[in-house]
Design a protein around this motif. Structure first.
Motif, mmCIF file in Angstrom:
data_model
loop_
_atom_site.group_PDB
_atom_site.id
_atom_site.type_symbol
_atom_site.label_atom_id
_atom_site.label_comp_id
_atom_site.label_asym_id
_atom_site.label_seq_id
_atom_site.Cartn_x
_atom_site.Cartn_y
_atom_site.Cartn_z
ATOM 1 N N LYS A 129 10.466 -4.908 -7.026
ATOM 2 C CA LYS A 129 11.370 -3.656 -7.040
ATOM 3 C C LYS A 129 10.543 -2.435 -6.162
ATOM 4 O O LYS A 129 9.142 -2.353 -6.358
ATOM 5 N N LYS A 130 11.302 -1.851 -5.449
ATOM 6 C CA LYS A 130 10.852 -0.684 -4.561
ATOM 7 C C LYS A 130 10.370 0.507 -5.291
ATOM 8 O O LYS A 130 9.441 1.036 -4.718
ATOM 9 N N VAL A 131 10.931 0.568 -6.489
ATOM 10 C CA VAL A 131 10.458 1.965 -7.148
ATOM 11 C C VAL A 131 9.766 1.564 -8.164
ATOM 12 O O VAL A 131 10.195 0.764 -9.150
ATOM 13 N N GLN A 182 7.196 -2.229 5.252
ATOM 14 C CA GLN A 182 6.403 -2.294 6.345
ATOM 15 C C GLN A 182 4.486 -2.060 5.870
ATOM 16 O O GLN A 182 4.058 -2.138 6.650
ATOM 17 N N LEU A 183 4.646 -1.439 4.698
ATOM 18 C CA LEU A 183 3.210 -1.459 4.145
ATOM 19 C C LEU A 183 2.896 -2.448 3.107
ATOM 20 O O LEU A 183 1.864 -2.244 2.654
ATOM 21 N N CYS A 184 3.670 -3.463 3.125
ATOM 22 C CA CYS A 184 3.491 -4.643 2.338
ATOM 23 C C CYS A 184 2.745 -5.874 3.218
ATOM 24 O O CYS A 184 3.295 -6.161 4.394
ATOM 25 N N ASN A 185 2.022 -6.735 2.506
ATOM 26 C CA ASN A 185 1.174 -7.714 3.444
ATOM 27 C C ASN A 185 1.484 -8.881 2.289
ATOM 28 O O ASN A 185 0.996 -8.894 1.125
ATOM 29 N N VAL A 213 0.860 -11.457 6.337
ATOM 30 C CA VAL A 213 1.777 -11.090 7.415
ATOM 31 C C VAL A 213 2.405 -9.803 6.642
ATOM 32 O O VAL A 213 2.801 -9.625 5.751
ATOM 33 N N LYS A 214 2.373 -8.882 7.704
ATOM 34 C CA LYS A 214 3.125 -7.445 7.477
ATOM 35 C C LYS A 214 4.726 -7.720 7.491
ATOM 36 O O LYS A 214 5.236 -8.438 8.393
ATOM 37 N N LEU A 215 5.341 -6.988 6.525
ATOM 38 C CA LEU A 215 6.860 -7.151 6.739
ATOM 39 C C LEU A 215 7.364 -6.189 7.679
ATOM 40 O O LEU A 215 7.572 -4.866 7.445
ATOM 41 N N MET A 239 0.890 -1.293 0.003
ATOM 42 C CA MET A 239 -0.071 0.163 -0.061
ATOM 43 C C MET A 239 1.076 1.212 0.148
ATOM 44 O O MET A 239 2.027 1.174 0.421
ATOM 45 N N ASP A 240 0.384 2.471 -0.307
ATOM 46 C CA ASP A 240 0.938 3.533 -0.470
ATOM 47 C C ASP A 240 0.549 4.404 0.974
ATOM 48 O O ASP A 240 -0.397 3.744 1.740
ATOM 49 N N GLU A 241 0.986 5.647 1.150
ATOM 50 C CA GLU A 241 0.512 6.175 2.298
ATOM 51 C C GLU A 241 -0.794 6.473 2.431
ATOM 52 O O GLU A 241 -1.319 6.717 3.616
#
Length: 169
Positions: free
Chosen positions: A94-96, A106-109, A133-135, A69-71
């Motif tokens: 990829k993070k970007v 931390q916003l990934c599940n 699970v949240k990272l 998710m984004d902010e």
């Protein structure tokens, strides 16, 4: 005696500072990928307790997804991977993103999606595979690699599914 206690205290303080540095390095990691690994297994509830605990079999071809998710609480990324013959999956994201936005781990599940095994296709929440699970904390931090490990996740047999009842009675 006092000198050996002092040496031990210094060694403990050094170890604590090293662990703190690793945790800070992981939190501040600016690498270009989110790396997540884990395993998907089948647990058959019809087996004896000993077999049920120790007899989990890997599921080849099970699908596991990652949703980031984004902010603003919108989906920024969705991807999936199938498990290999050992029931292992390896998600590399990829993070970007294409629009320049940066995903935050931390916003990934990460969660179960499906099992190709018709005899073992009911998702369970052992290891939070069904809810996800949240990272939160990386499992490995080494040079350019920051890797998260989740699970194992489990499916069970249809005969083990708890029937849904009206009004939860």
């Amino acid at each position: 005696m006092a000198q050996s206690t002092l040496v031990l205290l210094i060694e403990i303080l050094f170890l604590v500072s090293c662990v703190s540095h690793i945790a800070t390095t992981a939190a501040d990691y600016d690498g270009d990928v989110i790396h997540v690994a884990g395993k998907v297994l089948c647990q058959d509830c019809s087996l004896s307790y000993e077999q049920w605990i120790n007899g989990s079999e890997p599921i080849k071809g099970a699908v596991v997804s990652i949703t980031c998710m984004d902010e603003r609480r919108r989906v920024g990324y969705y991807g999936s991977d199938k498990t290999d013959e050992r029931g292992q999956f390896d998600l590399i994201v990829k993070k970007v993103l294409y629009d320049g936005k940066v995903l935050k781990p931390q916003l990934c599940n990460v969660r179960l999606v499906s099992s190709p095994d018709q005899s073992c296709n009911i998702p369970t929440n052992f290891g939070d595979g069904q809810t996800g699970v949240k990272l939160v904390r990386p499992f490995t931090v080494f040079q350019d690699l920051v890797k998260y490990v989740v699970g194992p996740f489990y499916y069970t047999t249809p005969m083990c599914e708890i029937p849904k009842t009206e009004n939860d009675y």
